[in-house]
Design an enzyme around this catalytic site. Structure first.
Site, PDB file in Angstrom:
ATOM      1  N   GLY A  12       8.418 -14.861  -0.309  1.00  0.00           N
ATOM      2  CA  GLY A  12       9.653 -14.091  -0.392  1.00  0.00           C
ATOM      3  C   GLY A  12       9.500 -12.857  -1.265  1.00  0.00           C
ATOM      4  O   GLY A  12       8.392 -12.362  -1.504  1.00  0.00           O
TER       5      GLY A  12
ATOM      6  N   ILE B 164       3.662 -10.852   1.687  1.00  0.00           N
ATOM      7  CA  ILE B 164       2.400 -10.737   0.944  1.00  0.00           C
ATOM      8  C   ILE B 164       2.483 -11.722  -0.216  1.00  0.00           C
ATOM      9  O   ILE B 164       3.372 -11.606  -1.071  1.00  0.00           O
ATOM     10  CB  ILE B 164       2.179  -9.301   0.426  1.00  0.00           C
ATOM     11  CG1 ILE B 164       2.269  -8.293   1.584  1.00  0.00           C
ATOM     12  CG2 ILE B 164       0.837  -9.194  -0.284  1.00  0.00           C
ATOM     13  CD1 ILE B 164       1.265  -8.510   2.688  1.00  0.00           C
TER      14      ILE B 164
ATOM     15  N   ASP C  69       1.648  13.587   2.082  1.00  0.00           N
ATOM     16  CA  ASP C  69       3.013  13.319   2.522  1.00  0.00           C
ATOM     17  C   ASP C  69       3.268  13.859   3.932  1.00  0.00           C
ATOM     18  O   ASP C  69       3.831  13.170   4.789  1.00  0.00           O
ATOM     19  CB  ASP C  69       4.017  13.962   1.554  1.00  0.00           C
ATOM     20  CG  ASP C  69       4.038  13.275   0.192  1.00  0.00           C
ATOM     21  OD1 ASP C  69       3.576  12.126   0.097  1.00  0.00           O
ATOM     22  OD2 ASP C  69       4.525  13.898  -0.764  1.00  0.00           O
TER      23      ASP C  69
ATOM     24  N   GLU D 166      -1.187  15.680  -2.856  1.00  0.00           N
ATOM     25  CA  GLU D 166       0.090  14.986  -2.639  1.00  0.00           C
ATOM     26  C   GLU D 166       0.855  15.586  -1.472  1.00  0.00           C
ATOM     27  O   GLU D 166       1.355  14.878  -0.602  1.00  0.00           O
ATOM     28  CB  GLU D 166       0.938  15.060  -3.915  1.00  0.00           C
ATOM     29  CG  GLU D 166       2.281  14.367  -3.791  1.00  0.00           C
ATOM     30  CD  GLU D 166       2.098  12.904  -3.463  1.00  0.00           C
ATOM     31  OE1 GLU D 166       2.475  12.512  -2.330  1.00  0.00           O
ATOM     32  OE2 GLU D 166       1.569  12.155  -4.290  1.00  0.00           O
TER      33      GLU D 166
ATOM     34  N   SER E 256       2.271   6.819  -3.226  1.00  0.00           N
ATOM     35  CA  SER E 256       2.634   8.116  -2.635  1.00  0.00           C
ATOM     36  C   SER E 256       2.554   8.091  -1.121  1.00  0.00           C
ATOM     37  O   SER E 256       3.322   8.767  -0.448  1.00  0.00           O
ATOM     38  CB  SER E 256       1.673   9.208  -3.119  1.00  0.00           C
ATOM     39  OG  SER E 256       2.067   9.731  -4.333  1.00  0.00           O
TER      40      SER E 256
ATOM     41  N   ASP F 103       9.018 -10.441  -4.296  1.00  0.00           N
ATOM     42  CA  ASP F 103       8.374 -10.505  -5.604  1.00  0.00           C
ATOM     43  C   ASP F 103       8.250  -9.097  -6.159  1.00  0.00           C
ATOM     44  O   ASP F 103       8.444  -8.105  -5.451  1.00  0.00           O
ATOM     45  CB  ASP F 103       7.009 -11.201  -5.535  1.00  0.00           C
ATOM     46  CG  ASP F 103       6.047 -10.549  -4.552  1.00  0.00           C
ATOM     47  OD1 ASP F 103       5.714  -9.366  -4.743  1.00  0.00           O
ATOM     48  OD2 ASP F 103       5.638 -11.220  -3.584  1.00  0.00           O
TER      49      ASP F 103
END
Length: 529
Positions: free
Chosen positions: A510, A497, A249, A245, A453, A512
């Site tokens: 739009g 998307i 990042d 992680e 992440s 979602d």
């Protein structure tokens, strides 16, 4: 203090601890076991809505909306009298760090603390503290102290990243290739901006970072580790653990905004550590343009006091001009809760966080041309973007017309119902499917990682570059991103998307509850922000 003298305690609202599956108590802790905790104090005045549009300095925020000197004095003097040690007091952040033997803190806060281990852990596994039920506080602090965090130190959050076997990887991308796909604005690299990254475990090795960025042909960005509440940068040589992680990042944010300064805040994985890290990052000098958070937990696995305190910390950040990007979760609409109902992840569900969902991307790595981009959903147990409707935060005004589905209904900070529907998650998206994931280097190994992440630092880098272009920080960006759009309309600066689902919710035109407003067109977003 006479240990037998009865204390006049009153219940602390919102401190009731939800049941935590998977942990088992193993008897009382020795009376002299050292315990640390964080107390959160009330604001001296409510934070007005216009604080999010006319940003404050850290001094102004503290003087107007921090803890009052009188409240701070009352809290510290009361606790000292009762045998509690005051380790740190911060009026601007409204925090007091305390410590003492378990016998003292358990008595002062009206609880029992037991030794705890994961139910499937070996006997020599690390143990934690756990409590159940609610807390109490000395009666003279009623209404002054709004949260007591950290007494229970079982892990509060999980990292929202996913590995997949190498054979299952369809294609993968370097962060700069994704900068091309999402049209990050030319002539920007994040120079002059600071990106704060919150980590609740793991660590990084500078030589790995140097090798990674050299492979990309990018100078290594400035990366500085900052310890919070005794935590530090401790790489564990486990690429499948928290190190994955941390490196994900740093490498995503650093490769997409190499000119920005990266400050990585390491804190204990407790509700207190998580909150203290965000507060420390938001109030730092210089003020960061953005805070990136890739950790979270289903919002019903937090105490109400912790959610409220954390949301107020995100409000402080927004008032200071800081945008906070947060991973929306990697377990679809259930958020890994086994009751068969829909759940959303916190802190992504805070209306003061920019919640980041995930897609599956097939694109030309050379030109950036997109062949297809759909909702990330690899099936039950294999990862899918989080998203849905908050059960605790009301529908924000800027989301009221975009078609957020009806949900269980939000509540205000006092627990009063706000009516049907709640805050919709996520706000924005980018690629997260590990089968079409990010090329990174962790503990000396090159690999492909996915998960929301990765989306939080990608959006953090984009926000930093847009702030560089604008010459100012943005703070709470959602009102501008959602500006006057209605259900079914595509927001300016986004590519919609429209295919796929995350379980309970399906993508459509739009906004979602799978991918929010969509994925970024960074150059167009310059005109929006």
């Amino acid at each position: 203090m006479d240990a037998e003298q009865p204390l006049n305690l009153v219940p602390l609202p919102g401190s009731e601890r939800p049941e935590r599956a998977g942990f088992q108590a193993h008897g009382a802790l020795p009376a002299d076991t050292p315990v640390e905790a964080t107390l959160v104090l009330r604001r001296r005045a409510p934070l007005p809505d216009d604080a999010f549009t006319s940003h404050l300095t850290t001094q102004e925020l503290g003087e107007r909306y921090g803890a009052s000197p009188e409240d701070l004095q009352l809290v510290t003097s009361t606790l000292k009298r009762l045998g509690v040690t005051i380790d740190e007091e911060n009026a601007a952040e409204r925090r007091v760090r305390v410590s003492g033997p378990v016998a003292v803190l358990a008595r002062v806060f009206g609880t029992d603390l037991a030794a705890s281990r994961p139910a499937d852990a070996a006997e020599d596994a690390p143990s934690y503290r756990q409590r159940s039920g609610g807390l109490s506080i000395p009666a003279e602090l009623d209404g002054v102290v709004t949260a007591v965090l950290g007494l229970d130190d079982r892990p509060q959050a999980r990292a929202q990243f996913r590995f997949t076997p190498a054979a299952a990887v369809s294609t993968s991308y370097t962060p700069p290739q994704l900068g091309k796909v999402y049209d990050f604005p030319a002539g920007t690299d994040g120079s002059g901006q600071t990106i704060a990254i919150i980590e609740l475990g793991g660590g990084y090795v500078q030589s790995d970072l140097d090798a990674y960025f050299a492979g990309l042909g990018i100078p290594s960005p400035s990366v500085t580790a900052v310890g919070v509440d005794g935590a530090s940068n401790v790489p564990g040589q486990d690429p499948n653990g928290a190190d994955g992680e941390v490196m994900l990042d740093i490498e995503v944010a650093g490769a997409l905004a190499p000119g920005a300064a990266l400050l990585v805040y390491f804190a204990p994985n407790t509700d207190a550590g998580f909150l203290d890290a965000v507060n420390t990052a938001a109030h730092a000098t210089p003020t960061p343009a953005v805070i990136s958070i890739s950790w979270g937990q289903s919002e019903d696995q937090w105490t109400a006091q912790a959610r409220n305190a954390f949301d107020q910390a995100l409000q402080d950040a927004a008032a200071l001009g800081v945008t906070t990007t947060v991973a929306a979760g990697d377990d679809g609409s259930t958020d890994r809760v086994s009751d068969g109902k829909a759940h959303v992840d916190f802190p992504a569900s805070s209306p003061h966080a920019l919640a980041c969902g995930g897609t599956r991307l097939e694109a030309n790595t050379t030109t950036g041309a997109v062949q297809s981009e759909t909702v990330w959903n690899n099936g039950a147990g294999n990862g899918a973007t989080g998203g849905g409707v908050s059960a605790v935060f009301a529908l924000p005004t800027w989301q009221k017309n975009v078609g957020v589905p009806s949900g269980p209904g939000g509540t205000d900070a006092g627990g009063a119902a706000n009516g049907p529907g709640g805050r919709g998650v996520p706000d924005v998206s980018a690629v997260a499917d590990p089968q079409t994931g990010y090329q990174v280097r962790v503990d000396g190994k090159d690999m492909v990682i996915g998960g929301t992440s990765a989306v939080a630092p990608l959006w953090a880098a984009l926000i930093a570059r847009l702030a560089q272009s604008a010459g100012s920080r943005f703070g709470l960006v959602q009102p501008k991103l959602y500006d006057s759009i209605r259900a079914g309309q595509v927001a300016a600066g986004f590519r919609d998307i429209t295919s796929g689902n995350n379980g309970a919710y399906a993508a459509g035109s739009g906004w979602d509850a799978c991918t929010g407003l969509g994925v970024p067109d960074g150059t167009q977003l310059k005109s929006v922000l």
